[in-house]
Design a protein around this motif. Structure first.
Motif, PDB file in Angstrom:
ATOM      1  N   GLU A  18       0.814  -1.213   0.000  1.00 50.29           N
ATOM      2  CA  GLU A  18       0.000   0.000   0.000  1.00 50.29           C
ATOM      3  C   GLU A  18       0.852   1.270   0.000  1.00 50.29           C
ATOM      4  OE1 GLU A  18      -2.421   0.442   3.449  1.00 50.29           O
ATOM      5  OE2 GLU A  18      -0.716   0.774   4.799  1.00 50.29           O
ATOM      6  N   ASP A  19       2.123   1.158   0.381  1.00 49.87           N
ATOM      7  CA  ASP A  19       3.015   2.319   0.411  1.00 49.87           C
ATOM      8  C   ASP A  19       3.655   2.595  -0.957  1.00 49.87           C
ATOM      9  OD1 ASP A  19       2.605   2.448   3.197  1.00 49.87           O
ATOM     10  OD2 ASP A  19       4.229   0.997   3.533  1.00 49.87           O
ATOM     11  N   LEU A  20       3.557   1.636  -1.867  1.00 52.37           N
ATOM     12  CA  LEU A  20       4.234   1.748  -3.153  1.00 52.37           C
ATOM     13  C   LEU A  20       3.283   2.245  -4.234  1.00 52.37           C
ATOM     14  CD1 LEU A  20       6.131  -1.661  -3.021  1.00 52.37           C
ATOM     15  CD2 LEU A  20       7.078   0.595  -2.521  1.00 52.37           C
ATOM     16  N   GLN A  21       3.806   3.066  -5.120  1.00 47.28           N
ATOM     17  CA  GLN A  21       3.000   3.581  -6.224  1.00 47.28           C
ATOM     18  C   GLN A  21       3.424   2.922  -7.526  1.00 47.28           C
ATOM     19  OE1 GLN A  21       2.186   7.653  -6.568  1.00 47.28           O
ATOM     20  NE2 GLN A  21       1.565   7.852  -4.436  1.00 47.28           N
ATOM     21  N   ASN A  22       2.436   2.368  -8.224  1.00 49.12           N
ATOM     22  CA  ASN A  22       2.677   1.693  -9.488  1.00 49.12           C
ATOM     23  C   ASN A  22       2.475   2.708 -10.621  1.00 49.12           C
ATOM     24  OD1 ASN A  22       2.592   0.103 -11.819  1.00 49.12           O
ATOM     25  ND2 ASN A  22       1.749  -1.646 -10.712  1.00 49.12           N
ATOM     26  N   THR A  23       3.577   3.071 -11.263  1.00 55.20           N
ATOM     27  CA  THR A  23       3.516   4.014 -12.382  1.00 55.20           C
ATOM     28  C   THR A  23       3.899   3.297 -13.661  1.00 55.20           C
ATOM     29  OG1 THR A  23       4.168   5.818 -10.884  1.00 55.20           O
ATOM     30  CG2 THR A  23       4.339   6.225 -13.249  1.00 55.20           C
ATOM     31  N   ASP A  24       2.916   3.105 -14.519  1.00 56.48           N
ATOM     32  CA  ASP A  24       3.144   2.423 -15.798  1.00 56.48           C
ATOM     33  C   ASP A  24       3.798   1.055 -15.606  1.00 56.48           C
ATOM     34  OD1 ASP A  24       2.098   4.624 -17.166  1.00 56.48           O
ATOM     35  OD2 ASP A  24       4.055   5.613 -17.226  1.00 56.48           O
ATOM     36  N   GLY A  25       3.351   0.328 -14.574  1.00 61.79           N
ATOM     37  CA  GLY A  25       3.860  -1.018 -14.346  1.00 61.79           C
ATOM     38  C   GLY A  25       5.192  -1.085 -13.639  1.00 61.79           C
ATOM     39  N   VAL A  26       5.664   0.031 -13.079  1.00 55.80           N
ATOM     40  CA  VAL A  26       6.946   0.067 -12.373  1.00 55.80           C
ATOM     41  C   VAL A  26       6.727   0.585 -10.953  1.00 55.80           C
ATOM     42  CG1 VAL A  26       9.271   1.048 -12.322  1.00 55.80           C
ATOM     43  CG2 VAL A  26       8.216   0.454 -14.510  1.00 55.80           C
ATOM     44  N   MET A  27       7.244  -0.148  -9.973  1.00 60.09           N
ATOM     45  CA  MET A  27       7.227   0.301  -8.586  1.00 60.09           C
ATOM     46  C   MET A  27       8.537   1.021  -8.296  1.00 60.09           C
ATOM     47  SD  MET A  27       4.381  -0.660  -7.058  1.00 60.09           S
ATOM     48  CE  MET A  27       3.101  -1.925  -6.995  1.00 60.09           C
ATOM     49  N   ARG A  28       8.455   2.241  -7.790  1.00 58.79           N
ATOM     50  CA  ARG A  28       9.658   3.023  -7.516  1.00 58.79           C
ATOM     51  C   ARG A  28       9.754   3.359  -6.037  1.00 58.79           C
ATOM     52  NH1 ARG A  28       8.148   4.872 -12.574  1.00 58.79           N
ATOM     53  NH2 ARG A  28       9.790   4.767 -14.164  1.00 58.79           N
ATOM     54  N   ILE A  29      10.955   3.184  -5.485  1.00 61.80           N
ATOM     55  CA  ILE A  29      11.247   3.579  -4.106  1.00 61.80           C
ATOM     56  C   ILE A  29      12.383   4.589  -4.154  1.00 61.80           C
ATOM     57  CG2 ILE A  29      12.113   2.801  -1.875  1.00 61.80           C
ATOM     58  CD1 ILE A  29      10.821   0.090  -2.418  1.00 61.80           C
ATOM     59  N   SER A  30      12.146   5.773  -3.626  1.00 58.39           N
ATOM     60  CA  SER A  30      13.148   6.835  -3.630  1.00 58.39           C
ATOM     61  C   SER A  30      13.718   7.012  -2.230  1.00 58.39           C
ATOM     62  CB  SER A  30      12.521   8.151  -4.108  1.00 58.39           C
ATOM     63  OG  SER A  30      13.468   9.202  -4.048  1.00 58.39           O
ATOM     64  N   LEU A  31      15.041   7.043  -2.116  1.00 59.62           N
ATOM     65  CA  LEU A  31      15.728   7.171  -0.836  1.00 59.62           C
ATOM     66  C   LEU A  31      16.716   8.326  -0.890  1.00 59.62           C
ATOM     67  CD1 LEU A  31      16.568   3.382  -0.531  1.00 59.62           C
ATOM     68  CD2 LEU A  31      14.793   4.547   0.791  1.00 59.62           C
ATOM     69  N   ASP A  32      16.894   8.970   0.236  1.00 57.03           N
ATOM     70  CA  ASP A  32      17.879  10.041   0.349  1.00 57.03           C
ATOM     71  C   ASP A  32      19.277   9.427   0.279  1.00 57.03           C
ATOM     72  OD1 ASP A  32      19.550  12.121   1.053  1.00 57.03           O
ATOM     73  OD2 ASP A  32      18.363  12.760   2.778  1.00 57.03           O
ATOM     74  N   ARG A  33      20.111   9.907  -0.631  1.00 58.28           N
ATOM     75  CA  ARG A  33      21.462   9.355  -0.784  1.00 58.28           C
ATOM     76  C   ARG A  33      22.251   9.439   0.506  1.00 58.28           C
ATOM     77  NH1 ARG A  33      24.965   6.570  -0.902  1.00 58.28           N
ATOM     78  NH2 ARG A  33      26.610   6.198  -2.442  1.00 58.28           N
ATOM     79  N   ALA A  34      21.976  10.444   1.321  1.00 60.03           N
ATOM     80  CA  ALA A  34      22.746  10.657   2.547  1.00 60.03           C
ATOM     81  C   ALA A  34      22.547   9.543   3.569  1.00 60.03           C
ATOM     82  CB  ALA A  34      22.375  12.006   3.169  1.00 60.03           C
ATOM     83  N   VAL A  35      21.410   8.827   3.496  1.00 58.32           N
ATOM     84  CA  VAL A  35      21.158   7.762   4.478  1.00 58.32           C
ATOM     85  C   VAL A  35      21.631   6.401   3.972  1.00 58.32           C
ATOM     86  CG1 VAL A  35      19.157   9.015   5.358  1.00 58.32           C
ATOM     87  CG2 VAL A  35      18.822   7.208   3.661  1.00 58.32           C
ATOM     88  N   CYS A  36      22.184   6.366   2.768  1.00 57.64           N
ATOM     89  CA  CYS A  36      22.619   5.100   2.176  1.00 57.64           C
ATOM     90  C   CYS A  36      24.140   4.999   2.205  1.00 57.64           C
ATOM     91  CB  CYS A  36      22.120   4.980   0.737  1.00 57.64           C
ATOM     92  SG  CYS A  36      20.312   4.993   0.574  1.00 57.64           S
ATOM     93  N   GLY A  37      24.623   3.790   2.404  1.00 55.32           N
ATOM     94  CA  GLY A  37      26.053   3.556   2.402  1.00 55.32           C
ATOM     95  C   GLY A  37      26.548   3.133   1.029  1.00 55.32           C
ATOM     96  N   LYS A  38      27.552   2.258   1.016  1.00 49.85           N
ATOM     97  CA  LYS A  38      28.146   1.818  -0.247  1.00 49.85           C
ATOM     98  C   LYS A  38      27.404   0.637  -0.859  1.00 49.85           C
ATOM     99  CE  LYS A  38      32.818   3.361   1.012  1.00 49.85           C
ATOM    100  NZ  LYS A  38      34.232   2.935   1.210  1.00 49.85           N
ATOM    101  N   ARG A  39      26.562  -0.009  -0.044  1.00 48.70           N
ATOM    102  CA  ARG A  39      25.878  -1.202  -0.528  1.00 48.70           C
ATOM    103  C   ARG A  39      24.490  -1.262   0.083  1.00 48.70           C
ATOM    104  NH1 ARG A  39      28.624  -7.245  -0.101  1.00 48.70           N
ATOM    105  NH2 ARG A  39      27.321  -8.290  -1.643  1.00 48.70           N
ATOM    106  N   MET A  40      23.534  -1.779  -0.650  1.00 50.42           N
ATOM    107  CA  MET A  40      22.155  -1.893  -0.167  1.00 50.42           C
ATOM    108  C   MET A  40      21.656  -3.314  -0.415  1.00 50.42           C
ATOM    109  SD  MET A  40      18.769   0.379  -1.178  1.00 50.42           S
ATOM    110  CE  MET A  40      18.610  -0.207  -2.880  1.00 50.42           C
ATOM    111  N   MET A  41      20.923  -3.845   0.560  1.00 49.69           N
ATOM    112  CA  MET A  41      20.302  -5.156   0.388  1.00 49.69           C
ATOM    113  C   MET A  41      18.792  -4.987   0.414  1.00 49.69           C
ATOM    114  SD  MET A  41      20.849  -8.685   2.538  1.00 49.69           S
ATOM    115  CE  MET A  41      19.767 -10.104   2.308  1.00 49.69           C
TER     116      MET A  41
END
Length: 366
Positions: free
Chosen positions: A326-349
Protein backbone atom coordinates in the motif's frame (compact mmCIF):
# COMPACT_ATOMS: atom_id res chain seq x y z
CA UNK A 1 0.82 -1.78 43.07
CA UNK A 2 -2.70 -2.73 41.97
CA UNK A 3 -3.81 -4.86 39.05
CA UNK A 4 -4.53 -1.76 36.95
CA UNK A 5 -1.31 -0.05 35.78
CA UNK A 6 -2.01 3.51 34.74
CA UNK A 7 1.45 4.93 35.44
CA UNK A 8 3.09 3.64 32.23
CA UNK A 9 2.00 5.53 29.11
CA UNK A 10 1.51 3.65 25.84
CA UNK A 11 3.09 4.80 22.59
CA UNK A 12 -0.38 5.65 21.33
CA UNK A 13 -0.14 8.43 23.94
CA UNK A 14 3.58 9.22 23.87
CA UNK A 15 4.04 9.30 20.08
CA UNK A 16 7.49 10.96 20.06
CA UNK A 17 9.40 8.62 22.38
CA UNK A 18 12.98 7.94 21.21
CA UNK A 19 12.30 4.30 22.06
CA UNK A 20 9.83 3.87 19.17
CA UNK A 21 11.07 1.45 16.47
CA UNK A 22 8.29 2.04 13.91
CA UNK A 23 6.19 -1.04 14.71
CA UNK A 24 2.42 -0.46 15.13
CA UNK A 25 1.82 -2.44 18.36
CA UNK A 26 5.06 -1.66 20.21
CA UNK A 27 4.96 -1.77 24.04
CA UNK A 28 7.20 0.36 26.32
CA UNK A 29 10.26 -1.29 27.85
CA UNK A 30 9.11 0.04 31.24
CA UNK A 31 6.06 -2.22 31.03
CA UNK A 32 8.06 -5.34 30.21
CA UNK A 33 10.68 -4.41 32.81
CA UNK A 34 8.02 -4.55 35.52
CA UNK A 35 6.58 -7.85 34.27
CA UNK A 36 9.96 -9.57 33.86
CA UNK A 37 11.45 -8.35 37.14
CA UNK A 38 8.44 -9.37 39.22
CA UNK A 39 8.19 -12.84 37.68
CA UNK A 40 11.77 -13.99 36.95
CA UNK A 41 15.30 -13.95 38.32
CA UNK A 42 18.52 -13.12 36.41
CA UNK A 43 19.50 -16.09 34.24
CA UNK A 44 15.90 -17.29 33.85
CA UNK A 45 14.38 -17.92 30.42
CA UNK A 46 11.69 -15.56 29.12
CA UNK A 47 9.47 -16.75 26.25
CA UNK A 48 7.21 -14.51 24.15
CA UNK A 49 5.16 -16.25 21.45
CA UNK A 50 4.03 -12.92 19.94
CA UNK A 51 7.34 -11.08 19.60
CA UNK A 52 6.04 -8.03 17.69
CA UNK A 53 8.55 -5.20 17.95
CA UNK A 54 10.93 -7.19 20.20
CA UNK A 55 10.36 -5.27 23.44
CA UNK A 56 10.38 -8.52 25.44
CA UNK A 57 13.67 -9.62 23.89
CA UNK A 58 15.37 -6.24 24.36
CA UNK A 59 14.19 -5.85 27.95
CA UNK A 60 15.08 -9.43 28.92
CA UNK A 61 18.54 -8.92 27.39
CA UNK A 62 19.10 -5.75 29.43
CA UNK A 63 17.89 -7.49 32.62
CA UNK A 64 20.25 -10.44 32.22
CA UNK A 65 17.61 -13.01 31.29
CA UNK A 66 17.80 -15.52 28.46
CA UNK A 67 15.01 -15.12 25.92
CA UNK A 68 13.14 -16.74 23.04
CA UNK A 69 10.71 -14.71 20.94
CA UNK A 70 8.56 -15.86 18.03
CA UNK A 71 6.36 -14.12 15.47
CA UNK A 72 4.87 -15.08 12.11
CA UNK A 73 5.17 -11.58 10.58
CA UNK A 74 8.19 -10.61 8.46
CA UNK A 75 8.22 -7.01 9.70
CA UNK A 76 8.44 -8.34 13.25
CA UNK A 77 11.22 -10.74 12.27
CA UNK A 78 13.40 -7.99 10.76
CA UNK A 79 12.52 -5.43 13.47
CA UNK A 80 13.54 -7.75 16.32
CA UNK A 81 16.78 -8.68 14.55
CA UNK A 82 17.70 -5.01 14.09
CA UNK A 83 16.70 -4.10 17.65
CA UNK A 84 18.95 -6.70 19.23
CA UNK A 85 21.89 -6.00 16.91
CA UNK A 86 21.67 -2.30 17.79
CA UNK A 87 20.75 -2.70 21.46
CA UNK A 88 23.92 -0.94 22.66
CA UNK A 89 22.67 2.37 21.22
CA UNK A 90 19.27 2.12 22.92
CA UNK A 91 18.47 3.66 26.29
CA UNK A 92 19.41 2.19 29.65
CA UNK A 93 16.58 0.72 31.72
CA UNK A 94 18.03 2.14 34.93
CA UNK A 95 18.84 5.62 33.59
CA UNK A 96 16.84 6.55 30.46
CA UNK A 97 19.13 9.55 29.91
CA UNK A 98 22.05 7.18 29.21
CA UNK A 99 22.59 4.51 26.58
CA UNK A 100 22.58 0.81 27.43
CA UNK A 101 26.09 0.67 25.97
CA UNK A 102 26.58 -3.10 25.77
CA UNK A 103 26.75 -5.44 22.81
CA UNK A 104 24.16 -8.23 22.76
CA UNK A 105 25.12 -11.71 23.84
CA UNK A 106 25.28 -14.27 21.05
CA UNK A 107 21.85 -15.10 19.64
CA UNK A 108 20.42 -17.11 16.77
CA UNK A 109 17.56 -16.36 14.38
CA UNK A 110 15.58 -19.16 12.71
CA UNK A 111 12.83 -19.34 10.11
CA UNK A 112 11.07 -22.56 10.98
CA UNK A 113 8.41 -24.91 9.67
CA UNK A 114 6.89 -28.05 11.09
CA UNK A 115 8.86 -30.16 8.63
CA UNK A 116 11.69 -32.39 9.84
CA UNK A 117 14.81 -31.22 7.97
CA UNK A 118 16.85 -34.11 9.37
CA UNK A 119 14.59 -36.68 7.68
CA UNK A 120 15.22 -35.19 4.24
CA UNK A 121 18.99 -34.96 4.74
CA UNK A 122 19.16 -38.62 5.74
CA UNK A 123 17.47 -39.85 2.55
CA UNK A 124 19.63 -41.94 0.23
CA UNK A 125 21.39 -39.69 -2.28
CA UNK A 126 19.31 -40.77 -5.30
CA UNK A 127 16.08 -40.41 -3.34
CA UNK A 128 17.24 -37.00 -2.14
CA UNK A 129 17.90 -35.90 -5.73
CA UNK A 130 14.39 -36.98 -6.74
CA UNK A 131 12.99 -35.25 -3.66
CA UNK A 132 14.58 -31.87 -4.47
CA UNK A 133 13.90 -32.25 -8.20
CA UNK A 134 10.17 -32.54 -7.52
CA UNK A 135 10.37 -29.67 -5.04
CA UNK A 136 12.07 -27.20 -7.40
CA UNK A 137 10.94 -28.43 -10.82
CA UNK A 138 14.33 -29.83 -11.88
CA UNK A 139 14.87 -32.24 -14.80
CA UNK A 140 17.43 -34.79 -13.62
CA UNK A 141 20.12 -36.03 -16.04
CA UNK A 142 23.91 -36.11 -16.22
CA UNK A 143 25.29 -32.86 -17.62
CA UNK A 144 28.84 -31.57 -18.01
CA UNK A 145 29.98 -28.06 -18.88
CA UNK A 146 33.71 -27.44 -19.10
CA UNK A 147 34.34 -30.71 -17.30
CA UNK A 148 32.13 -29.64 -14.37
CA UNK A 149 29.40 -32.15 -13.50
CA UNK A 150 25.81 -31.04 -12.99
CA UNK A 151 22.78 -33.10 -12.00
CA UNK A 152 20.23 -31.63 -14.41
CA UNK A 153 18.48 -28.46 -15.56
CA UNK A 154 15.87 -26.01 -14.35
CA UNK A 155 14.31 -23.66 -16.90
CA UNK A 156 17.07 -24.61 -19.34
CA UNK A 157 19.85 -23.70 -16.88
CA UNK A 158 22.32 -26.12 -15.22
CA UNK A 159 21.62 -27.36 -11.69
CA UNK A 160 24.20 -28.46 -9.13
CA UNK A 161 22.85 -30.48 -6.20
CA UNK A 162 25.39 -29.99 -3.43
CA UNK A 163 26.41 -33.37 -1.95
CA UNK A 164 26.32 -32.37 1.72
CA UNK A 165 27.11 -35.89 2.99
CA UNK A 166 30.22 -36.26 0.84
CA UNK A 167 31.57 -32.75 1.47
CA UNK A 168 30.94 -32.57 5.21
CA UNK A 169 33.52 -29.84 5.83
CA UNK A 170 32.55 -27.58 2.91
CA UNK A 171 30.01 -24.83 2.39
CA UNK A 172 28.84 -22.88 -0.62
CA UNK A 173 31.15 -19.89 -0.20
CA UNK A 174 33.04 -17.46 -2.42
CA UNK A 175 35.83 -19.96 -3.12
CA UNK A 176 33.29 -22.61 -4.20
CA UNK A 177 31.65 -20.22 -6.64
CA UNK A 178 34.95 -19.01 -8.05
CA UNK A 179 36.08 -22.59 -8.67
CA UNK A 180 32.83 -23.35 -10.53
CA UNK A 181 33.00 -20.07 -12.42
CA UNK A 182 36.54 -20.79 -13.66
CA UNK A 183 35.11 -23.78 -15.56
CA UNK A 184 32.00 -22.02 -16.84
CA UNK A 185 33.04 -18.45 -17.65
CA UNK A 186 34.13 -19.07 -21.26
CA UNK A 187 31.39 -21.62 -21.97
CA UNK A 188 28.34 -19.71 -20.75
CA UNK A 189 28.86 -15.95 -21.02
CA UNK A 190 25.76 -14.84 -19.17
CA UNK A 191 22.81 -16.85 -17.87
CA UNK A 192 22.27 -18.51 -14.55
CA UNK A 193 23.24 -21.59 -12.54
CA UNK A 194 21.11 -23.12 -9.77
CA UNK A 195 22.73 -24.66 -6.70
CA UNK A 196 20.54 -26.79 -4.39
CA UNK A 197 21.98 -26.68 -0.88
CA UNK A 198 20.81 -27.10 2.75
CA UNK A 199 20.23 -23.62 4.12
CA UNK A 200 22.80 -24.23 6.88
CA UNK A 201 25.53 -24.89 4.28
CA UNK A 202 25.46 -21.65 2.28
CA UNK A 203 27.48 -18.62 3.41
CA UNK A 204 25.50 -15.97 1.50
CA UNK A 205 22.45 -14.08 2.80
CA UNK A 206 21.32 -13.13 -0.70
CA UNK A 207 19.51 -15.53 -3.04
CA UNK A 208 22.15 -15.23 -5.75
CA UNK A 209 25.70 -14.04 -6.37
CA UNK A 210 26.77 -12.64 -9.73
CA UNK A 211 30.22 -13.13 -11.29
CA UNK A 212 30.93 -11.78 -14.79
CA UNK A 213 27.25 -11.73 -15.82
CA UNK A 214 26.56 -15.28 -14.60
CA UNK A 215 24.14 -15.42 -11.69
CA UNK A 216 24.52 -18.32 -9.24
CA UNK A 217 21.15 -18.88 -7.55
CA UNK A 218 20.86 -20.76 -4.25
CA UNK A 219 17.84 -23.05 -3.84
CA UNK A 220 17.95 -23.54 -0.10
CA UNK A 221 16.60 -26.65 1.64
CA UNK A 222 14.20 -26.07 3.26
CA UNK A 223 12.57 -24.80 6.48
CA UNK A 224 9.21 -25.59 4.99
CA UNK A 225 6.42 -28.13 5.16
CA UNK A 226 6.80 -30.82 2.52
CA UNK A 227 3.73 -32.71 1.35
CA UNK A 228 5.72 -35.92 0.96
CA UNK A 229 6.53 -35.89 4.67
CA UNK A 230 3.15 -34.66 5.95
CA UNK A 231 -0.10 -36.36 5.24
CA UNK A 232 -2.42 -33.41 5.80
CA UNK A 233 -2.80 -30.50 3.35
CA UNK A 234 -1.72 -27.09 4.53
CA UNK A 235 -2.05 -23.38 3.93
CA UNK A 236 0.70 -20.95 4.72
CA UNK A 237 0.50 -17.78 6.75
CA UNK A 238 -0.37 -14.84 4.52
CA UNK A 239 1.87 -11.82 4.99
CA UNK A 240 0.11 -8.42 5.21
CA UNK A 241 0.12 -5.79 2.46
CA UNK A 242 -0.50 -2.87 4.85
CA UNK A 243 0.49 -1.74 8.35
CA UNK A 244 -3.12 -2.01 9.52
CA UNK A 245 -3.13 -5.75 8.78
CA UNK A 246 0.02 -6.67 10.71
CA UNK A 247 -1.96 -8.51 13.41
CA UNK A 248 -4.53 -9.98 11.02
CA UNK A 249 -2.47 -12.83 9.63
CA UNK A 250 -4.50 -15.89 8.69
CA UNK A 251 -4.51 -19.12 10.66
CA UNK A 252 -2.52 -21.82 8.92
CA UNK A 253 -0.59 -25.02 9.50
CA UNK A 254 2.91 -23.89 8.55
CA UNK A 255 5.44 -21.79 6.68
CA UNK A 256 7.31 -22.18 3.42
CA UNK A 257 10.23 -20.02 2.35
CA UNK A 258 11.40 -22.11 -0.57
CA UNK A 259 9.35 -20.95 -3.56
CA UNK A 260 11.46 -17.87 -4.21
CA UNK A 261 9.63 -15.07 -6.10
CA UNK A 262 11.01 -13.77 -9.39
CA UNK A 263 12.01 -10.10 -9.37
CA UNK A 264 13.41 -7.77 -12.03
CA UNK A 265 14.86 -4.64 -10.49
CA UNK A 266 17.52 -1.97 -10.88
CA UNK A 267 19.05 0.87 -8.88
CA UNK A 268 19.89 4.37 -10.08
CA UNK A 269 22.20 6.53 -7.95
CA UNK A 270 22.70 10.30 -8.08
CA UNK A 271 24.35 12.76 -5.70
CA UNK A 272 21.07 13.27 -3.80
CA UNK A 273 18.94 10.21 -4.43
CA UNK A 274 18.91 6.42 -4.69
CA UNK A 275 16.01 5.02 -6.72
CA UNK A 276 15.05 1.35 -6.63
CA UNK A 277 12.83 0.36 -9.56
CA UNK A 278 10.93 -2.94 -9.56
CA UNK A 279 9.78 -3.70 -13.09
CA UNK A 280 8.48 -7.22 -12.48
CA UNK A 281 7.35 -9.28 -9.50
CA UNK A 282 6.06 -12.82 -9.77
CA UNK A 283 5.19 -15.22 -6.96
CA UNK A 284 6.08 -18.81 -7.76
CA UNK A 285 3.63 -20.26 -5.25
CA UNK A 286 1.85 -23.22 -6.83
CA UNK A 287 -1.81 -22.80 -7.75
CA UNK A 288 -2.75 -25.79 -5.59
CA UNK A 289 -1.50 -23.92 -2.50
CA UNK A 290 -3.48 -20.76 -3.23
CA UNK A 291 -6.87 -19.93 -1.78
CA UNK A 292 -9.65 -19.70 -4.41
CA UNK A 293 -9.66 -15.90 -4.35
CA UNK A 294 -5.88 -15.85 -4.90
CA UNK A 295 -5.79 -17.98 -8.05
CA UNK A 296 -6.59 -15.00 -10.28
CA UNK A 297 -3.96 -12.75 -8.69
CA UNK A 298 -0.63 -12.14 -10.38
CA UNK A 299 2.31 -9.76 -10.46
CA UNK A 300 2.43 -7.00 -7.87
CA UNK A 301 -0.94 -8.09 -6.43
CA UNK A 302 0.97 -10.90 -4.70
CA UNK A 303 3.67 -8.62 -3.23
CA UNK A 304 3.48 -8.13 0.53
CA UNK A 305 6.38 -5.77 1.26
CA UNK A 306 9.92 -4.66 0.42
CA UNK A 307 12.47 -4.55 3.25
CA UNK A 308 15.75 -2.61 2.85
CA UNK A 309 19.10 -2.36 4.58
CA UNK A 310 20.52 0.80 3.02
CA UNK A 311 23.95 0.36 4.61
CA UNK A 312 24.41 -3.40 4.19
CA UNK A 313 27.73 -4.66 5.57
CA UNK A 314 27.72 -7.93 3.62
CA UNK A 315 27.01 -10.04 6.72
CA UNK A 316 24.03 -8.84 8.76
CA UNK A 317 20.73 -7.60 7.35
CA UNK A 318 19.75 -4.64 9.56
CA UNK A 319 16.38 -3.22 8.56
CA UNK A 320 16.47 0.52 7.77
CA UNK A 321 13.31 0.95 5.64
CA UNK A 322 10.20 -1.07 4.86
CA UNK A 323 7.44 -0.50 2.34
CA UNK A 324 4.17 -2.44 2.27
CA UNK A 325 2.35 -2.80 -1.03
CA UNK A 326 0.00 0.00 0.00
CA UNK A 327 3.02 2.32 0.41
CA UNK A 328 4.23 1.75 -3.15
CA UNK A 329 3.00 3.58 -6.22
CA UNK A 330 2.68 1.69 -9.49
CA UNK A 331 3.52 4.01 -12.38
CA UNK A 332 3.14 2.42 -15.80
CA UNK A 333 3.86 -1.02 -14.35
CA UNK A 334 6.95 0.07 -12.37
CA UNK A 335 7.23 0.30 -8.59
CA UNK A 336 9.66 3.02 -7.52
CA UNK A 337 11.25 3.58 -4.11
CA UNK A 338 13.15 6.84 -3.63
CA UNK A 339 15.73 7.17 -0.84
CA UNK A 340 17.88 10.04 0.35
CA UNK A 341 21.46 9.35 -0.78
CA UNK A 342 22.75 10.66 2.55
CA UNK A 343 21.16 7.76 4.48
CA UNK A 344 22.62 5.10 2.18
CA UNK A 345 26.05 3.56 2.40
CA UNK A 346 28.15 1.82 -0.25
CA UNK A 347 25.88 -1.20 -0.53
CA UNK A 348 22.15 -1.89 -0.17
CA UNK A 349 20.30 -5.16 0.39
CA UNK A 350 16.66 -5.62 -0.59
CA UNK A 351 14.28 -8.38 0.51
CA UNK A 352 11.05 -8.77 -1.46
CA UNK A 353 8.34 -10.82 0.29
CA UNK A 354 5.20 -12.23 -1.28
CA UNK A 355 1.93 -12.71 0.62
CA UNK A 356 2.86 -16.34 1.31
CA UNK A 357 6.06 -15.42 3.15
CA UNK A 358 8.47 -16.37 0.35
CA UNK A 359 11.53 -14.09 0.04
CA UNK A 360 13.81 -12.98 -2.77
CA UNK A 361 16.89 -11.04 -1.66
CA UNK A 362 19.63 -9.22 -3.56
CA UNK A 363 22.27 -6.58 -2.93
CA UNK A 364 23.39 -3.54 -4.92
CA UNK A 365 26.62 -1.56 -4.97
CA UNK A 366 25.73 2.14 -4.71
Amino acid sequence: MTDVWSDIASFQTVVNSPEIVDYPTQKPEALLKRIIRCSTDPGDLVLDFFGGSGTTAATAEKLGRKWVVCDIGKLSYFTIQRRILQIGASKSLENPKKKYGREPKDFMICRLGTYDLKSALELEWKKYQIFVAELFGISLFDLQIGGYAFEGEKDGCPVKIFHFNRWTDSNIDQAYLEDMHARLAKRMPGGRVYIVVPSTRVDFLTDYEEIDNIRYYFLKIPYQIIRELHQKPFQKFRQPQSRNAINSLDEAVGFSFVRTPSVDSSVTVSDTEVILEITRFSSNERAVERAPEEKSLSGFDLLSAVYLDCDYNGQDFVLTHHFFLEDLQNTDGVMRISLDRAVCGKRMMAVYTDIYGNDFSESFLL
